[in-house]
Design an enzyme around this catalytic site. Structure first.
Site, short mmCIF file in Angstrom:
data_model
loop_
_atom_site.label_atom_id
_atom_site.label_comp_id
_atom_site.label_asym_id
_atom_site.label_seq_id
_atom_site.Cartn_x
_atom_site.Cartn_y
_atom_site.Cartn_z
CG ASP A 67 -0.31 -0.48 2.50
OD1 ASP A 67 0.92 -0.44 2.59
OD2 ASP A 67 -1.04 -0.88 3.42
CG ASP A 136 -9.05 -1.59 11.30
OD1 ASP A 136 -8.04 -2.22 10.93
OD2 ASP A 136 -9.56 -0.66 10.63
CG HIS A 138 -5.97 -2.51 8.38
ND1 HIS A 138 -6.24 -1.19 8.66
CD2 HIS A 138 -4.65 -2.66 8.61
CE1 HIS A 138 -5.12 -0.59 9.02
NE2 HIS A 138 -4.15 -1.46 9.00
CD GLU A 143 -8.86 0.79 7.43
OE1 GLU A 143 -8.79 -0.24 8.11
OE2 GLU A 143 -8.31 1.86 7.77
#
Ligand code: GLP
Length: 263
Positions: A67, A136, A138, A143
């Site tokens: 990313d 979270d 990911h 997400e």
């Protein structure tokens, strides 16, 4: 999926680096999928040490990162290109022309994902994809509600991710709210996945990722769909796993792990 729990953070890091090094020695032009974040810094330090002291040769290796923040160029200290150069590429003999990240400055945001996917395909696909895990759950920047078959694209980040990563910016308010990320489907196409999680703050989400139901709400649960995924944790990150006895038993007895007992 296999889970390996190591007694210390350093031994979890060393095992991760050793698996990559062994794969690279077996296939010198391998395609490495790379990740960023604090957890990976120790892995890259160990790989750089193996380059210096153990002749680990990256000269033919190719790499693709998961990313990149949208709006940040390579000179920006908070871009993942800058992170990769300073944490790893500047310290090993990889040819930077063979290292790839999504282009944070791409003018055509819609076209950047397909362009990156075509580059990965052109390299023959990813041999090993290294992964961290966000708070979270990911992987990359996939997400909650990221489709389990998603491809590389622009993704808006959650407030929680913002909270987690903004302190790494000189000015926290400079953190972009969007990033390009490989999709969950892109990640699942890699021939092997290695997820590394360390520290107590990852224990709850890691247990959900490994032992919970597969859900697009937690993109790391998609590792359960992959035929060759290894999750490596230290004691703290593995603390909430319920199947530990079985995982330890496999690591202690499977012949393929024999060489990795004391790393
Ligand atoms: C970012 C990256 C993820 C990484 C996560 C964890 O969100 N996009 O790929 O897994 O950070 O970071 P850390 O290792 O700092 O906990």
């Amino acid at each position: 999926m296999e889970v390996v729990i190591r007694p210390t953070t350093q031994s979890a890091v060393n095992l991760t680096a050793q698996l990559i090094a062994d794969a690279l020695r077996a296939k010198p032009d391998m395609v490495l999928g790379l990740a960023t974040g604090r957890t990976m810094e120790a892995v890259y330090a160990r790989l750089a040490e193996m380059y210096r002291k153990e002749n680990l040769d990256f000269s033919l290796a190719r790499s693709f990162n998961l990313d990149e923040y949208i709006g940040l160029g390579p000179e920006n200290k908070n871009s993942y290109r800058y992170y990769m150069n300073t944490q790893l590429f500047d310290h090993i003999n990889i040819d930077k022309r063979n290292t790839h990240l999504p282009d944070g400055l791409a003018e055509d945001v819609e076209a950047e994902g397909p362009r990156y996917e075509a580059e990965i395909d052109g390299a023959g696909g990813i041999d090993i994809q290294l992964l961290g895990i966000g708070r979270d759950g990911h992987i990359g920047f996939n997400e909650p509600l990221s489709s389990l078959s998603s491809r590389t694209r622009a993704k808006s980040l959650t407030p929680e991710t913002y909270e987690q990563n903004a302190p790494l910016f000189d000015k926290p308010e400079d953190m972009p709210m969007r990033a390009f990320t490989m999709g969950v489907g892109t990640i699942l196409d890699a021939r092997r996945l290695i997820l590394l999680a360390t520290g107590a703050e990852k224990a709850d989400i890691l247990a959900q990722a490994v032992e919970g139901p597969v859900t697009s709400m937690i993109s790391s649960t998609a590792l359960q769909l992959h035929p060759n995924a290894i999750v490596i944790v230290d004691e703290e990150a593995g603390a909430k796993l319920t199947g530990r006895k079985y995982y330890d038993w496999i690591f202690a007895h499977e012949p393929k792990w024999a060489a990795y007992q004391n790393i």
